[in-house]
Design an enzyme around this catalytic site. Structure first.
Site, mmCIF file in Angstrom:
data_model
loop_
_atom_site.group_PDB
_atom_site.id
_atom_site.type_symbol
_atom_site.label_atom_id
_atom_site.label_comp_id
_atom_site.label_asym_id
_atom_site.label_seq_id
_atom_site.Cartn_x
_atom_site.Cartn_y
_atom_site.Cartn_z
ATOM 1 N N SER A 147 27.950 47.264 44.266
ATOM 2 C CA SER A 147 29.289 47.724 43.887
ATOM 3 C C SER A 147 29.410 47.766 42.367
ATOM 4 O O SER A 147 28.761 46.982 41.660
ATOM 5 C CB SER A 147 30.346 46.763 44.433
ATOM 6 N N TYR A 162 33.025 38.196 45.506
ATOM 7 C CA TYR A 162 32.537 39.533 45.861
ATOM 8 C C TYR A 162 31.603 40.074 44.769
ATOM 9 O O TYR A 162 30.505 40.550 45.066
ATOM 10 C CB TYR A 162 33.725 40.471 46.059
#
Ligand SMILES: NC(=O)c1ccc[n+]([C@@H]2O[C@H](COP(=O)([O-])OP(=O)(O)OC[C@H]3O[C@@H](n4cnc5c(N)ncnc54)[C@H](O)[C@@H]3O)[C@@H](O)[C@H]2O)c1
Length: 256
Positions: A147, A162
């Site tokens: 990401s 995350y």
């Protein structure tokens, strides 16, 4: 070593059941490119529905299996089924993931471990299980989803757990690629910017999308199809000289 892709070949996609997710569109695109499809998702019913829909519309073989990527026995059972029912596994797309908007000082060890169990340990477990057959056949393509959050330290929705788990995917990809090159297997990652799915706390409103678009050079958030096209290419026969790479796909939000 197989020098060409077999006509009959399977791609395994984890986390490809959600109706508006990146994985579902990627599975559909790969089916259009001739792959047999195996969808592994924690939502067994949605995985079965997605596979049935793709099989009908694309005329390929497709199987949807319920599996928790963080659980070794669950993954082993699911992949054993795929190996028994579908052509040899040539491709793997690690898409299963969860977001985590908790601020660091409110983070708990349990929630931290859950994010890592799914986003990072799941990628390890599924890759290792699928690689057994790939190494034996001396052919394979693995793509995992990192990401932009790993590069920018979040900034869109998710926070430290995350970002850290998605940064782990980049190191995982580079180190695994080193070990797998000699076996005819490539290992790559993609690092998407904000994509219009439901993972950032629900469906994005038009207002939220336009706020997010402000710093994106192409002036919009991404679509699942944008990412699906890149993953499909990296899994293709043509991508054989690409390995250990992480591809930015973020409309220019991160220039690196
Ligand atoms: N949407 C974005 O903006 C964005 C940006 C960068 C990276 N990503 C990554 O892309 C991937 C796909 O996300 P998405 O946006 O399509 O979200 P999504 O929520 O639509 O898809 C995630 C899928 O993973 C499945 N899943 C969750 N836990 C699982 C488990 N333990 N075992 C198996 N499957 C499990 C879910 O059921 C769901 O189908 C994720 O790894 C996500 O982190 C998304």
């Amino acid at each position: 070593m197989l020098t060409h892709f077999p006509t009959e070949r399977t791609v395994v996609l984890t986390g490809a059941a959600s109706a508006r997710g990146i994985g579902r569109v990627t599975a559909d695109r790969l089916a259009a490119a001739g792959w047999s499809i195996a969808i592994l998702d924690i939502d067994a019913d949605a995985a079965a529905d997605a596979a049935a829909d793709i099989a009908t519309r694309r005329g390929v073989r497709a199987l949807g299996v319920g599996a928790d990527v963080s659980d070794e026995a669950s993954v082993d059972a699911a992949i054993s089924r795929v190996e028994a029912e579908l052509p040899p596994i040539v491709g793997l797309a690690n898409l299963a993931g969860i977001s985590s908007p908790t601020e660091f000082m409110s983070e708990t060890v349990e929630a931290w471990d859950r994010v890592f169990a799914i986003n990072m340990r799941g990628t390890f477990i599924v890759s290792q299980r699928v690689l057994r057959g790939m190494i034996e056949r001396r052919l394979g393509r693995i793509v995992s989803v990192s990401s932009i959050s790993a590069q920018r330290g979040g900034g869109t929705y998710s926070k430290v757990a995350y970002s850290a788990s998605k940064a782990g995917i980049i190191g995982f990809t580079r180190a695994l690629a080193r070990e797998m090159g000699e076996h005819g297997i490539t290992v790559n990652a993609v690092a998407p910017g904000p994509i219009d799915t439901d993972i950032m706390g629900g469906t994005l409103s038009d207002e939220r999308k336009s706020e997010m678009s402000a710093d994106i050079l192409v002036g919009r958030v991404g679509t699942p199809s944008d990412v699906a096209a890149l993953i499909t290419f990296l899994l293709s026969e043509d991508a054989g000289f690409i390995t250990a790479a992480t591809y930015d796909i973020n409309g220019g939000l991160q220039v690196s």
